[in-house]
Motif scaffolding. Structure first.
Motif, PDB file in Angstrom:
ATOM      1  N   LYS A   1       0.841  -1.207   0.000  1.00  0.00           N
ATOM      2  CA  LYS A   1       0.000   0.000   0.000  1.00  0.00           C
ATOM      3  C   LYS A   1       0.875   1.255   0.000  1.00  0.00           C
ATOM      4  O   LYS A   1       0.653   2.190  -0.778  1.00  0.00           O
ATOM      5  CB  LYS A   1      -0.919  -0.035   1.240  1.00  0.00           C
ATOM      6  N   GLU A   2       1.888   1.243   0.856  1.00  0.00           N
ATOM      7  CA  GLU A   2       2.760   2.429   0.944  1.00  0.00           C
ATOM      8  C   GLU A   2       3.498   2.676  -0.365  1.00  0.00           C
ATOM      9  O   GLU A   2       3.686   3.811  -0.792  1.00  0.00           O
ATOM     10  CB  GLU A   2       3.748   2.262   2.110  1.00  0.00           C
TER      11      GLU A   2
ATOM     12  N   LEU B   1       1.108   4.294  -2.854  1.00  0.00           N
ATOM     13  CA  LEU B   1       0.850   5.712  -2.555  1.00  0.00           C
ATOM     14  C   LEU B   1       2.101   6.565  -2.825  1.00  0.00           C
ATOM     15  O   LEU B   1       2.003   7.711  -3.270  1.00  0.00           O
ATOM     16  CB  LEU B   1       0.357   5.863  -1.119  1.00  0.00           C
TER      17      LEU B   1
ATOM     18  N   VAL C   1      -6.732   0.479  -0.862  1.00  0.00           N
ATOM     19  CA  VAL C   1      -6.272   1.636  -1.638  1.00  0.00           C
ATOM     20  C   VAL C   1      -7.421   2.018  -2.572  1.00  0.00           C
ATOM     21  O   VAL C   1      -7.928   1.170  -3.317  1.00  0.00           O
ATOM     22  CB  VAL C   1      -5.015   1.297  -2.474  1.00  0.00           C
TER      23      VAL C   1
ATOM     24  N   ASP D   1      -8.732  10.704  -7.472  1.00  0.00           N
ATOM     25  CA  ASP D   1      -7.752  10.636  -6.382  1.00  0.00           C
ATOM     26  C   ASP D   1      -8.271   9.672  -5.316  1.00  0.00           C
ATOM     27  O   ASP D   1      -9.268   9.946  -4.658  1.00  0.00           O
ATOM     28  CB  ASP D   1      -7.590  12.051  -5.802  1.00  0.00           C
TER      29      ASP D   1
ATOM     30  N   HIS E   1      -7.366   5.105  -8.489  1.00  0.00           N
ATOM     31  CA  HIS E   1      -6.743   6.328  -9.006  1.00  0.00           C
ATOM     32  C   HIS E   1      -6.781   6.309 -10.527  1.00  0.00           C
ATOM     33  O   HIS E   1      -6.591   5.246 -11.138  1.00  0.00           O
ATOM     34  CB  HIS E   1      -5.260   6.399  -8.594  1.00  0.00           C
TER      35      HIS E   1
ATOM     36  N   VAL F   1       2.113   7.096  -6.525  1.00  0.00           N
ATOM     37  CA  VAL F   1       1.088   8.080  -6.895  1.00  0.00           C
ATOM     38  C   VAL F   1       1.649   9.493  -6.656  1.00  0.00           C
ATOM     39  O   VAL F   1       1.504  10.389  -7.490  1.00  0.00           O
ATOM     40  CB  VAL F   1      -0.204   7.842  -6.083  1.00  0.00           C
ATOM     41  N   GLN F   2       2.340   9.660  -5.533  1.00  0.00           N
ATOM     42  CA  GLN F   2       2.906  10.985  -5.227  1.00  0.00           C
ATOM     43  C   GLN F   2       3.943  11.388  -6.284  1.00  0.00           C
ATOM     44  O   GLN F   2       3.987  12.547  -6.700  1.00  0.00           O
ATOM     45  CB  GLN F   2       3.536  10.958  -3.818  1.00  0.00           C
TER      46      GLN F   2
ATOM     47  N   ARG G   1      -6.434   8.629  -2.718  1.00  0.00           N
ATOM     48  CA  ARG G   1      -5.492   8.616  -1.588  1.00  0.00           C
ATOM     49  C   ARG G   1      -6.168   8.652  -0.226  1.00  0.00           C
ATOM     50  O   ARG G   1      -5.658   8.088   0.726  1.00  0.00           O
ATOM     51  CB  ARG G   1      -4.515   9.800  -1.702  1.00  0.00           C
ATOM     52  N   ASP G   2      -7.318   9.313  -0.148  1.00  0.00           N
ATOM     53  CA  ASP G   2      -7.954   9.439   1.177  1.00  0.00           C
ATOM     54  C   ASP G   2      -8.985   8.345   1.429  1.00  0.00           C
ATOM     55  O   ASP G   2      -9.793   8.456   2.349  1.00  0.00           O
ATOM     56  CB  ASP G   2      -8.641  10.810   1.280  1.00  0.00           C
TER      57      ASP G   2
END
Ligand code: NAD
Length: 499
Positions: free
Chosen positions: A331-332, A335, A366, A351, A369, A338-339, A353-354
């Motif tokens: 997951k990390e 993300l 997740v 998005d 996206h 994505v960043q 992300r939240d």
């Protein structure tokens, strides 16, 4: 805490290393079991036992070996739901998708029932005066399968079916993330009549894998996983003279031509991009619409479909579209990538992300996206993300679109959506990718064809399943035989007719 160990000589066998890996419930983030990790000594011992068991199994006639596979098919069908539940509980994929995972493996076992036919050799009568020549396919001995987390039923079945029915013994080293289904399959094979010791399931990490690679007994290694490990295993296996086929990661492009049915293409992209949370080596992770008009229209069709996706645990019902990814680290990493996409200038249209799921805050979910205006220099284009992230690269022409796929370092799968047969035909002929879909988003070949990627998606020779697997797991021996004639002159054996 539940402990998971090994399957050696037909018995659950406790590991002795004292080293364990955590097996998570990806939906809750909790550790649900501890997996024993084998030492080199444990692996070497299991390999020697497999070698002893292989002698008799290799000498068993192919029809009898095929009958074990016939029975195995029945037993997998009998236990389909149990297998799929265990699979979802450790992997996190939805229940219908878990059944699909078992089903696509089962189909290869069905194909293996044809072993007596597939193992037939060749024969040349009278290759010379009184000389016949024939070739036969013989088992290699002990072979190894090293498999990834994302298809914990299908890929072990792709390995064990052909290897075993060809008369080999197999060491299966499944993924540490979701080890229960391979062990359940080993038990079913025993119930189907496979002699003990012919299939050993040894759990472990790099130490066990290196023991396989350095073993003098292991004759062949079939690996599926990420590209860096595939290349490492291929090189180290080849260095000790083993036969190796190592399948790696992917970045699969779907080209959408201006004449395509855009609703059909958008639906296909949703399933192929977000199904199984994008954790499929045949997932489409890059959409390449041709022309600005096509791109704008496609994005317009994708956004509402993506916003409707239902993300949740497999226990929430069959209408869940996809579940969590496999670990917190996965997951990390998604993300983080994505960043990089945002930082490097791609447009994040949807998005995720939240994304948060009430009651499952610690799960590895997740949200979906969608990126637009991705360019080939960006990390999200170059790297495999293995998550629910679809990147759109706009191409000005068909030639620009095909060039993207041609130039990408991965070559597992690809697809084109068009109504034009000429374009589709040109694409299928020119593309340097192993599996091609024409108006089919995930072109996974059926069991009687073969599965394999090109470029950095596959190292070594021959593909998985289909006739290639029977070549990979056997050696050809060719015999030239001359039987001197003479007896006809030396004796009289004819029943004399009356004059
Ligand atoms: P992975 O490479 O992390 O692990 C695969 C196997 O290798 C596991 O059994 C693991 O224990 C072992 N392993 C991991 N690190 C090792 C090391 N340093 N030394 C020796 N062995 C090691 O892959 P994964 O995360 O389990 O699976 C996902 C990857 O597999 C993705 O890249 C996906 O594209 C790929 N994949 C490819 C195909 C294909 O057919 N091409 C199919 C499914 C998955």
């Amino acid at each position: 805490m539940r402990e998971i160990h090994h399957w050696i000589d037909g018995k659950e066998t406790k590991g002795t290393s004292g080293r364990f890996a955590d097996v998570f419930n990806p939906a809750t983030g909790e550790v649900q079991a501890r997996l024993s990790l084998a030492t080199k000594a444990e692996m070497d011992d299991a390999i020697d036992r497999a070698a002893a068991a292989q002698l008799k199994w290799g000498a068993t006639n192919p029809q009898r070996r095929a009958r074990v596979m016939m029975k195995f098919v029945d037993l997998i069908n009998r236990d389909m739901d149990k297998l799929a539940e265990a699979l979802s509980a450790e992997h996190g994929k939805t229940f219908p998708d878990a059944k699909g995972d078992v089903q696509r493996g089962l189909e290869v076992i069905e194909f293996c029932i044809g072993a007596p036919h597939l193992l037939k050799g060749e024969f040349t009568d009278s290759a010379g005066p009184g000389i016949d020549m024939y070739s036969m396919r013989q088992p290699l001995g002990v072979v190894a399968g090293i498999t990834p987390f994302n298809f914990p039923a299908m890929i072990p079945l792709w390995k064990m079916g052909p290897a075993l029915v060809c008369g080999n013994a197999m060491i299966l080293k499944p993924s540490e993330r979701d080890p229960s289904v391979p062990l359940m399959l080993a038990k079913l094979l025993q119930e189907a009549g496979l002699p003990d010791g012919v299939l050993q399931v040894i759990n472990g990490d790099k130490e066990s894998v290196d023991a396989i690679l350095d073993s003098d007994v292991i004759q062949a290694v079939g690996f599926v996983g990420s590209t860096p490990i595939a290349q490492y295993i291929y090189e180290r296996a080849a260095a000790t003279g083993k036969r190796a086929q190592c399948f790696g990661g992917a970045k699969n492009h779907m080209i959408i031509m201006p004449d395509a049915d855009l609703d059909q293409a958008a639906d296909a992209l949703i399933g192929a991009g977000y199904g199984a949370a994008g954790e499929r080596c045949m997932a489409i992770s890059v959409a390449v619409p041709v022309g600005e008009k096509t791109a704008d229209a496609l994005i317009e069709k994708l956004v509402p479909r993506i916003e409707k996706l239902k993300v949740g645990p497999w226990t929430a019902g069959d209408d869940v579209d996809y579940g969590p990814v496999v670990t917190k680290a996965a997951k990390e990493n998604i993300l983080r990538l994505v960043q990089t996409g945002i930082d490097q200038g791609a447009e994040l249209v949807v998005d995720g992300r939240d994304f948060n799921l009430q009651g499952y805050e610690d799960g590895f979910f997740v949200g979906p996206h969608l990126f637009d205006r991705v360019t080939p220099d960006m990390d999200i284009y170059k790297q495999e993300i293995f998550g629910p992230v679809l990147s759109t690269v706009r191409a000005a022409s068909y030639d620009d679109a095909i060039k993207l796929a041609l130039d990408h370092e991965y070559g597992n799968g690809t697809a084109i959506y068009t109504r034009d047969g000429d374009t589709a035909r040109d694409f299928a002929n020119r593309i340097n990718i192993g599996m091609v879909g024409i108006n089919v988003p995930i072109p996974v070949p059926l069991a009687y064809h073969t599965f394999g990627g090109w470029k950095k998606s596959g190292f070594g020779d021959l593909n998985q399943h289909g006739p290639d697997a029977f070549k990979f797991y056997t050696r050809t021996k060719t015999v030239t035989a001359r039987w001197p004639s003479g007896i006809k002159e030396g004796g009289e054996f004819n029943f004399k007719a009356m004059d």
